[in-house]
Scaffold this motif. Structure first.
Motif, PDB file in Angstrom:
ATOM      1  N   UNK A   1       0.820  -1.214   0.000  1.00  0.00           N
ATOM      2  CA  UNK A   1       0.000   0.000   0.000  1.00  0.00           C
ATOM      3  C   UNK A   1       0.853   1.264   0.000  1.00  0.00           C
ATOM      4  N   UNK A   2       2.180   1.081   0.032  1.00  0.00           N
ATOM      5  CA  UNK A   2       3.076   2.219  -0.040  1.00  0.00           C
ATOM      6  C   UNK A   2       3.656   2.662   1.285  1.00  0.00           C
ATOM      7  N   UNK A   3       3.428   1.882   2.323  1.00  0.00           N
ATOM      8  CA  UNK A   3       3.959   2.223   3.638  1.00  0.00           C
ATOM      9  C   UNK A   3       5.401   1.734   3.706  1.00  0.00           C
ATOM     10  N   UNK A   4       6.296   2.537   4.279  1.00  0.00           N
ATOM     11  CA  UNK A   4       7.700   2.120   4.368  1.00  0.00           C
ATOM     12  C   UNK A   4       7.812   0.861   5.222  1.00  0.00           C
ATOM     13  N   UNK A   5       8.872   0.090   4.964  1.00  0.00           N
ATOM     14  CA  UNK A   5       9.043  -1.219   5.575  1.00  0.00           C
ATOM     15  C   UNK A   5       9.060  -1.179   7.107  1.00  0.00           C
ATOM     16  N   UNK A   6       9.752  -0.212   7.684  1.00  0.00           N
ATOM     17  CA  UNK A   6       9.847  -0.134   9.144  1.00  0.00           C
ATOM     18  C   UNK A   6       8.478   0.143   9.776  1.00  0.00           C
ATOM     19  N   UNK A   7       7.760   1.114   9.235  1.00  0.00           N
ATOM     20  CA  UNK A   7       6.436   1.441   9.762  1.00  0.00           C
ATOM     21  C   UNK A   7       5.478   0.279   9.555  1.00  0.00           C
ATOM     22  N   UNK A   8       5.556  -0.349   8.376  1.00  0.00           N
ATOM     23  CA  UNK A   8       4.683  -1.485   8.076  1.00  0.00           C
ATOM     24  C   UNK A   8       4.905  -2.618   9.082  1.00  0.00           C
ATOM     25  N   UNK A   9       6.158  -2.919   9.383  1.00  0.00           N
ATOM     26  CA  UNK A   9       6.466  -3.996  10.332  1.00  0.00           C
ATOM     27  C   UNK A   9       5.976  -3.645  11.738  1.00  0.00           C
ATOM     28  N   UNK A  10       6.158  -2.391  12.147  1.00  0.00           N
ATOM     29  CA  UNK A  10       5.700  -1.959  13.477  1.00  0.00           C
ATOM     30  C   UNK A  10       4.179  -2.020  13.581  1.00  0.00           C
ATOM     31  N   UNK A  11       3.491  -1.526  12.554  1.00  0.00           N
ATOM     32  CA  UNK A  11       2.029  -1.543  12.571  1.00  0.00           C
ATOM     33  C   UNK A  11       1.488  -2.971  12.495  1.00  0.00           C
ATOM     34  N   UNK A  12       2.120  -3.801  11.661  1.00  0.00           N
ATOM     35  CA  UNK A  12       1.697  -5.196  11.541  1.00  0.00           C
ATOM     36  C   UNK A  12       1.841  -5.912  12.880  1.00  0.00           C
ATOM     37  N   UNK A  13       2.900  -5.579  13.610  1.00  0.00           N
ATOM     38  CA  UNK A  13       3.129  -6.190  14.918  1.00  0.00           C
ATOM     39  C   UNK A  13       1.978  -5.877  15.874  1.00  0.00           C
ATOM     40  N   UNK A  14       1.481  -4.685  15.822  1.00  0.00           N
ATOM     41  CA  UNK A  14       0.345  -4.327  16.684  1.00  0.00           C
ATOM     42  C   UNK A  14      -0.944  -4.982  16.186  1.00  0.00           C
ATOM     43  N   UNK A  15      -1.140  -4.974  14.884  1.00  0.00           N
ATOM     44  CA  UNK A  15      -2.373  -5.514  14.295  1.00  0.00           C
ATOM     45  C   UNK A  15      -2.502  -7.024  14.493  1.00  0.00           C
ATOM     46  N   UNK A  16      -1.387  -7.733  14.392  1.00  0.00           N
ATOM     47  CA  UNK A  16      -1.425  -9.196  14.422  1.00  0.00           C
ATOM     48  C   UNK A  16      -1.994  -9.750  15.722  1.00  0.00           C
ATOM     49  N   UNK A  17      -1.965  -8.961  16.772  1.00  0.00           N
ATOM     50  CA  UNK A  17      -2.421  -9.440  18.075  1.00  0.00           C
ATOM     51  C   UNK A  17      -3.896  -9.176  18.346  1.00  0.00           C
ATOM     52  N   UNK A  18      -4.527  -8.340  17.544  1.00  0.00           N
ATOM     53  CA  UNK A  18      -5.915  -7.989  17.829  1.00  0.00           C
ATOM     54  C   UNK A  18      -6.891  -8.425  16.746  1.00  0.00           C
ATOM     55  N   UNK A  19      -6.398  -8.724  15.562  1.00  0.00           N
ATOM     56  CA  UNK A  19      -7.281  -9.082  14.460  1.00  0.00           C
ATOM     57  C   UNK A  19      -7.825 -10.503  14.684  1.00  0.00           C
ATOM     58  N   UNK A  20      -9.093 -10.708  14.376  1.00  0.00           N
ATOM     59  CA  UNK A  20      -9.689 -12.033  14.545  1.00  0.00           C
ATOM     60  C   UNK A  20      -9.184 -12.983  13.465  1.00  0.00           C
ATOM     61  N   UNK A  21      -9.256 -14.275  13.750  1.00  0.00           N
ATOM     62  CA  UNK A  21      -8.844 -15.271  12.757  1.00  0.00           C
ATOM     63  C   UNK A  21      -9.663 -15.122  11.485  1.00  0.00           C
ATOM     64  N   UNK A  22     -10.958 -14.937  11.642  1.00  0.00           N
ATOM     65  CA  UNK A  22     -11.849 -14.835  10.488  1.00  0.00           C
ATOM     66  C   UNK A  22     -11.451 -13.652   9.597  1.00  0.00           C
ATOM     67  N   UNK A  23     -11.258 -12.496  10.194  1.00  0.00           N
ATOM     68  CA  UNK A  23     -10.883 -11.308   9.422  1.00  0.00           C
ATOM     69  C   UNK A  23      -9.514 -11.485   8.785  1.00  0.00           C
ATOM     70  N   UNK A  24      -8.556 -12.024   9.545  1.00  0.00           N
ATOM     71  CA  UNK A  24      -7.218 -12.206   8.990  1.00  0.00           C
ATOM     72  C   UNK A  24      -7.245 -13.119   7.769  1.00  0.00           C
ATOM     73  N   UNK A  25      -7.910 -14.246   7.877  1.00  0.00           N
ATOM     74  CA  UNK A  25      -7.903 -15.184   6.755  1.00  0.00           C
ATOM     75  C   UNK A  25      -8.630 -14.625   5.534  1.00  0.00           C
ATOM     76  N   UNK A  26      -9.664 -13.819   5.738  1.00  0.00           N
ATOM     77  CA  UNK A  26     -10.329 -13.161   4.606  1.00  0.00           C
ATOM     78  C   UNK A  26      -9.397 -12.146   3.940  1.00  0.00           C
TER      79      UNK A  26
END
Length: 122
Positions: free
Chosen positions: A88-113
């Motif tokens: 989506x155009x986000x720099x690698x460092x920011x993307x990794x930091x944001x993904x780290x936060x997101x990965x812990x709260x997103x539901x399995x159903x939403x993630x797999x979709x």
């Protein structure tokens, strides 16, 4: 079994460290996460109690089969979400930091979709 974010972070760290070196100890986790040894000791104790890791008599930590499955699931979320954010155009460092936060709260159903959609259209 439901892990809290901190437990997931410890599992992810153990997984990453184990990929770099077959020997992982609490001190390695503390250094990698920039946590105190006391905090890591507590976290390791909880993971051990849940049957996700084993600690041998020399203090070496290994993931159990269940722990490995959980860690691989967390890493998959991290890698997929990071990849999506980068695309989506986000720099690698920011993307990794944001993904780290997101990965812990997103539901399995939403993630797999999201994962299925991303893989279909990338």
């Amino acid at each position: 079994m439901s892990l809290k974010e901190s437990g997931e972070m410890y599992l992810e760290t153990i997984y990453v460290l184990h990929k770099k070196s077959s020997s992982v100890r609490s001190v390695d986790i503390a250094e990698h996460m920039n946590y105190t040894r006391a905090s890591v000791s507590r976290g390791v104790g909880l993971l051990k109690k849940q049957g996700l890791i084993e600690v041998d008599k020399n203090g070496y930590i290994t993931l159990t089969t269940e722990g490995m499955k959980a860690a691989e699931k967390i890493m998959d979320r991290h890698e997929v979400l990071t990849g999506i954010l980068i695309s989506l155009g986000i720099d690698e460092e920011t993307a990794a930091e944001d993904a780290c936060r997101m990965e812990h709260v997103i539901s399995d159903k939403t993630f797999y979709c999201i994962k299925e959609h991303f893989e279909k259209y990338k």
